[in-house]
Enzyme design. Structure first.
Site, PDB file in Angstrom:
ATOM      1  N   GLY A 243       2.282  -6.971  -1.185  1.00  0.00           N
ATOM      2  CA  GLY A 243       1.441  -5.909  -1.726  1.00  0.00           C
ATOM      3  C   GLY A 243       0.094  -6.344  -2.249  1.00  0.00           C
ATOM      4  O   GLY A 243      -0.638  -5.522  -2.810  1.00  0.00           O
ATOM      5  N   GLU A 285       6.511 -11.894  -0.257  1.00  0.00           N
ATOM      6  CA  GLU A 285       6.461 -11.332   1.099  1.00  0.00           C
ATOM      7  C   GLU A 285       5.135 -10.659   1.399  1.00  0.00           C
ATOM      8  O   GLU A 285       5.097  -9.448   1.631  1.00  0.00           O
ATOM      9  CB  GLU A 285       7.512 -10.221   1.202  1.00  0.00           C
ATOM     10  CG  GLU A 285       8.866 -10.632   1.596  1.00  0.00           C
ATOM     11  CD  GLU A 285       9.825  -9.448   1.521  1.00  0.00           C
ATOM     12  OE1 GLU A 285      10.965  -9.625   1.922  1.00  0.00           O
ATOM     13  OE2 GLU A 285       9.437  -8.349   1.054  1.00  0.00           O
ATOM     14  N   PRO A 286       4.034 -11.390   1.395  1.00  0.00           N
ATOM     15  CA  PRO A 286       2.773 -10.723   1.714  1.00  0.00           C
ATOM     16  C   PRO A 286       2.639 -10.444   3.210  1.00  0.00           C
ATOM     17  O   PRO A 286       3.051 -11.266   4.034  1.00  0.00           O
ATOM     18  CB  PRO A 286       1.719 -11.739   1.261  1.00  0.00           C
ATOM     19  CG  PRO A 286       2.410 -13.055   1.287  1.00  0.00           C
ATOM     20  CD  PRO A 286       3.875 -12.824   1.139  1.00  0.00           C
ATOM     21  N   GLY A 287       2.110  -9.307   3.554  1.00  0.00           N
ATOM     22  CA  GLY A 287       1.843  -8.992   4.959  1.00  0.00           C
ATOM     23  C   GLY A 287       0.347  -8.807   5.136  1.00  0.00           C
ATOM     24  O   GLY A 287      -0.354  -9.647   5.705  1.00  0.00           O
ATOM     25  N   ARG A 288      -0.130  -7.712   4.550  1.00  0.00           N
ATOM     26  CA  ARG A 288      -1.537  -7.344   4.677  1.00  0.00           C
ATOM     27  C   ARG A 288      -2.496  -8.490   4.349  1.00  0.00           C
ATOM     28  O   ARG A 288      -3.432  -8.757   5.104  1.00  0.00           O
ATOM     29  CB  ARG A 288      -1.821  -6.172   3.719  1.00  0.00           C
ATOM     30  CG  ARG A 288      -3.224  -5.601   3.827  1.00  0.00           C
ATOM     31  CD  ARG A 288      -3.499  -4.630   2.655  1.00  0.00           C
ATOM     32  NE  ARG A 288      -2.464  -3.641   2.512  1.00  0.00           N
ATOM     33  CZ  ARG A 288      -2.445  -2.460   3.152  1.00  0.00           C
ATOM     34  NH1 ARG A 288      -3.429  -2.124   3.945  1.00  0.00           N
ATOM     35  NH2 ARG A 288      -1.447  -1.621   2.978  1.00  0.00           N
ATOM     36  N   ARG A 325      -5.068   4.249   9.823  1.00  0.00           N
ATOM     37  CA  ARG A 325      -5.128   4.224   8.360  1.00  0.00           C
ATOM     38  C   ARG A 325      -6.120   5.221   7.742  1.00  0.00           C
ATOM     39  O   ARG A 325      -5.780   5.842   6.742  1.00  0.00           O
ATOM     40  CB  ARG A 325      -5.363   2.802   7.860  1.00  0.00           C
ATOM     41  CG  ARG A 325      -4.201   1.856   8.248  1.00  0.00           C
ATOM     42  CD  ARG A 325      -4.281   0.487   7.615  1.00  0.00           C
ATOM     43  NE  ARG A 325      -4.163   0.571   6.171  1.00  0.00           N
ATOM     44  CZ  ARG A 325      -5.178   0.524   5.334  1.00  0.00           C
ATOM     45  NH1 ARG A 325      -6.411   0.339   5.771  1.00  0.00           N
ATOM     46  NH2 ARG A 325      -4.977   0.648   4.040  1.00  0.00           N
ATOM     47  N   TYR A 329      -3.980   7.473   5.342  1.00  0.00           N
ATOM     48  CA  TYR A 329      -4.070   7.200   3.893  1.00  0.00           C
ATOM     49  C   TYR A 329      -5.488   7.342   3.347  1.00  0.00           C
ATOM     50  O   TYR A 329      -5.785   6.764   2.294  1.00  0.00           O
ATOM     51  CB  TYR A 329      -3.679   5.759   3.550  1.00  0.00           C
ATOM     52  CG  TYR A 329      -2.532   5.090   4.228  1.00  0.00           C
ATOM     53  CD1 TYR A 329      -1.243   5.623   4.166  1.00  0.00           C
ATOM     54  CD2 TYR A 329      -2.717   3.866   4.873  1.00  0.00           C
ATOM     55  CE1 TYR A 329      -0.190   4.934   4.752  1.00  0.00           C
ATOM     56  CE2 TYR A 329      -1.662   3.186   5.443  1.00  0.00           C
ATOM     57  CZ  TYR A 329      -0.403   3.725   5.379  1.00  0.00           C
ATOM     58  OH  TYR A 329       0.634   3.033   5.935  1.00  0.00           O
ATOM     59  N   CYS A 356      -7.864  13.842  19.644  1.00  0.00           N
ATOM     60  CA  CYS A 356      -8.083  15.268  19.386  1.00  0.00           C
ATOM     61  C   CYS A 356      -7.527  15.659  18.027  1.00  0.00           C
ATOM     62  O   CYS A 356      -6.545  16.408  17.924  1.00  0.00           O
ATOM     63  CB  CYS A 356      -7.434  16.083  20.492  1.00  0.00           C
ATOM     64  SG  CYS A 356      -8.057  15.609  22.092  1.00  0.00           S
ATOM     65  N   GLU A 357      -8.108  15.111  16.982  1.00  0.00           N
ATOM     66  CA  GLU A 357      -7.725  15.405  15.596  1.00  0.00           C
ATOM     67  C   GLU A 357      -8.988  15.304  14.753  1.00  0.00           C
ATOM     68  O   GLU A 357      -9.732  14.330  14.888  1.00  0.00           O
ATOM     69  CB  GLU A 357      -6.749  14.345  15.047  1.00  0.00           C
ATOM     70  CG  GLU A 357      -5.391  14.308  15.688  1.00  0.00           C
ATOM     71  CD  GLU A 357      -4.530  15.503  15.369  1.00  0.00           C
ATOM     72  OE1 GLU A 357      -4.678  16.094  14.283  1.00  0.00           O
ATOM     73  OE2 GLU A 357      -3.709  15.861  16.232  1.00  0.00           O
TER      74      GLU A 357
HETATM   75  C1  LIG Z   1       5.451  -3.758   3.725  1.00  0.00           C
HETATM   76  C2  LIG Z   1       6.299  -4.667   2.969  1.00  0.00           C
HETATM   77  C3  LIG Z   1       5.789  -5.879   2.509  1.00  0.00           C
HETATM   78  C4  LIG Z   1       4.363  -6.302   2.714  1.00  0.00           C
HETATM   79  O1  LIG Z   1       3.434  -5.482   2.089  1.00  0.00           O
HETATM   80  P1  LIG Z   1       1.896  -5.874   2.162  1.00  0.00           P
HETATM   81  O2  LIG Z   1       1.229  -4.837   1.355  1.00  0.00           O
HETATM   82  O3  LIG Z   1       1.510  -5.796   3.601  1.00  0.00           O
HETATM   83  O4  LIG Z   1       1.737  -7.233   1.601  1.00  0.00           O
HETATM   84  C5  LIG Z   1       6.650  -6.734   1.862  1.00  0.00           C
HETATM   85  N1  LIG Z   1       7.943  -6.426   1.660  1.00  0.00           N
HETATM   86  C6  LIG Z   1       8.458  -5.257   2.089  1.00  0.00           C
HETATM   87  C7  LIG Z   1       9.883  -4.980   1.862  1.00  0.00           C
HETATM   88  C8  LIG Z   1       7.663  -4.343   2.737  1.00  0.00           C
HETATM   89  O5  LIG Z   1       8.179  -3.182   3.137  1.00  0.00           O
END
Ligand SMILES: *Cc1c(COP(=O)(O)O)cnc(C)c1O
Length: 431
Positions: A243, A285-288, A325, A329, A356-357
């Site tokens: 997050g 658990e970073p993704g973004r 996005r 959002y 078409c939105e």
């Molecule tokens: C989406 C998600 C993440 C990653 O969130 P980011 O905002 O992309 O860092 C981590 N853990 C879980 C369970 C998620 O659903």
């Protein structure tokens, strides 16, 4: 940094983006390997190299491809997958099974079977029924599932409500409810084919404030202590989710990883000292934050439409189909005309998509040099949740993805063809 301007062109990790657009066509996603590795290095410096018994699991729903799994394996990171499809992709990339963590609020028996057969390192359980299904499947397969419980920490975060996940009324996680939580924990401890590791939370995404993580961590630690008191069981691991927010606009704040992780680890270690509790493994658990700023999108500008006294729309050859996005959002982006990257900005335009939105607007009122049809528009910070959320709406093909590094470029996802878009379609005999 990874961006430069040479001969009026925007360069990304040593590559001329205008030449990339010509070579591979548009729309095109471009990822910088150096930028991804730099994020990994920052996470190592702020976290895994600094504290023992810690891991980073890249939340791969942000961008899931064979190539990113190869990079994460090379960097020594774990990954988090949330579906059979992501798990399958990771398996095809030969990603080490024990470094895979499987999340999701409704995993099917097929998905759980695939995970158990491959031998994933953790399954993060989202509900009571799932525990029963995992026990049944694991005993049939004569294996042991290593599980964490995702809890709903009941914290509210400062982000768009569509990406906040830790509030009390959430589809994610196991509620902190006496009658639900404790029997579930007891069940996991007693189950013969389950090894109960601890708790997981993920409070939301694109966060700029660390307070929600800290509040949730305190709740998870209290819970760990309570498990020891009530059930005489010491958990081994806590997963604090992802997050961490990124920078989409130039004046936006990007908090360094330390801003989140230093107080989180101080809280954790002081709590454990105070209660004489062995400090559990800590996983994030970073993704973004790993891929967002490492990716850009390239589009070609087509129709330019000036509404006198209102605004000028410049339409690109993609839009919400490759970046949903803004429509989903209200996310904001910025970009530049890649072939006029250092020219004086003399006009204001709104970049519209071709779907078409009416919500298919990528950037509103952007200052740019004089825009012409055929110009290449580069949007920054599209590496996360762009390609992974792409759709075939309006039957637009999913764009290609290119990885660049020090002036080299390589295709990592081919552009989808029209033939591929209809390859699973059938016409019944009665038509
Ligand atoms: C989406 C998600 C993440 C990653 O969130 P980011 O905002 O992309 O860092 C981590 N853990 C879980 C369970 C998620 O659903």
């Amino acid at each position: 940094m990874n961006f430069e301007v040479k001969n009026h062109h925007l360069y990304f990790d040593g590559c001329d983006t205008v030449a990339l657009a010509q070579k591979y066509g548009t729309p095109l996603y471009v990822f910088s390997e150096n930028a991804i590795v730099s994020e990994c290095n920052q996470l190592k410096a702020a976290f895994t190299n600094r504290y023992p018994n810690t891991r980073v699991a890249y939340a791969s729903k942000a961008f899931s491809t064979l190539a990113i799994y190869k990079i994460m394996a090379r960097e020594g990171f774990c990954i988090d997958v949330v579906s059979g499809g992501e798990l399958y992709t990771a398996i095809q990339a030969d990603f080490p099974a024990e470094h895979i963590e499987f999340n999701g609020n409704n995993k099917s028996d097929e998905e759980l079977s695939l995970a158990l057969d491959y031998g994933v390192g953790r399954i993060i359980v989202d509900g009571l029924q799932e525990i029963e299904r995992i026990q049944k499947l694991a005993s049939e397969k004569q294996t042991t599932a290593k599980v964490l419980f995702r809890i709903t920490p009941e914290v509210n975060v400062q982000t768009h409500s569509y990406i906040s996940t830790g509030q009390k009324d959430s589809k994610f996680g196991i509620p902190l409810d006496e009658e639900i939580l404790w029997p579930t924990i007891q069940k996991a401890i007693d189950a013969s084919n389950i090894e109960f590791y601890g708790f997981h939370f993920h409070v939301g995404s694109q966060l700029k404030d660390n307070s929600a993580h800290l509040t949730a961590a305190k709740i998870a630690l209290d819970l760990a202590l309570e498990v020891r008191k009530r059930l005489n069981y010491t958990i081994k691991e806590l997963n604090y989710g992802g997050g961490f927010g990124v920078k989409y606009l130039p004046d936006e704040l990007r908090q360094p990883y330390e801003y989140f992780l230093t107080p989180l680890m101080e809280l954790t270690e002081s709590f454990c000292r105070k209660h004489d509790f062995p400090r559990p493994n800590i996983v994030i658990e970073p993704g973004r934050s790993i891929v967002a700023e490492a990716g850009i999108s390239l589009h070609t500008i087509g129709e330019i439409k000036t509404l006198p006294g209102i605004r000028t729309y410049a339409a690109i050859d993609g839009g919400m189909t490759d970046n949903i996005r803004p429509g989903l959002y209200d996310a904001t982006y910025t970009g530049v005309i890649a072939n006029k990257a250092d020219e004086a900005k003399t006009e204001k335009i709104t970049i519209s998509g071709k779907a078409c939105e009416s919500t298919d607007i990528l950037v509103k009122d952007l200052a740019v040099p004089k825009v012409e049809t055929g110009d290449i528009f580069a949007t920054f910070t599209t590496g996360a949740y762009g390609y992974s959320m792409a759709s075939n709406y309006n039957k637009l093909p999913i764009p290609a993805v290119v990885l660049v590094k020090d002036g080299q470029d390589a295709l990592i996802v081919k552009r989808q063809s029209y033939e591929q878009m209809i390859q699973n379609e059938l016409v019944p005999d009665f038509l």
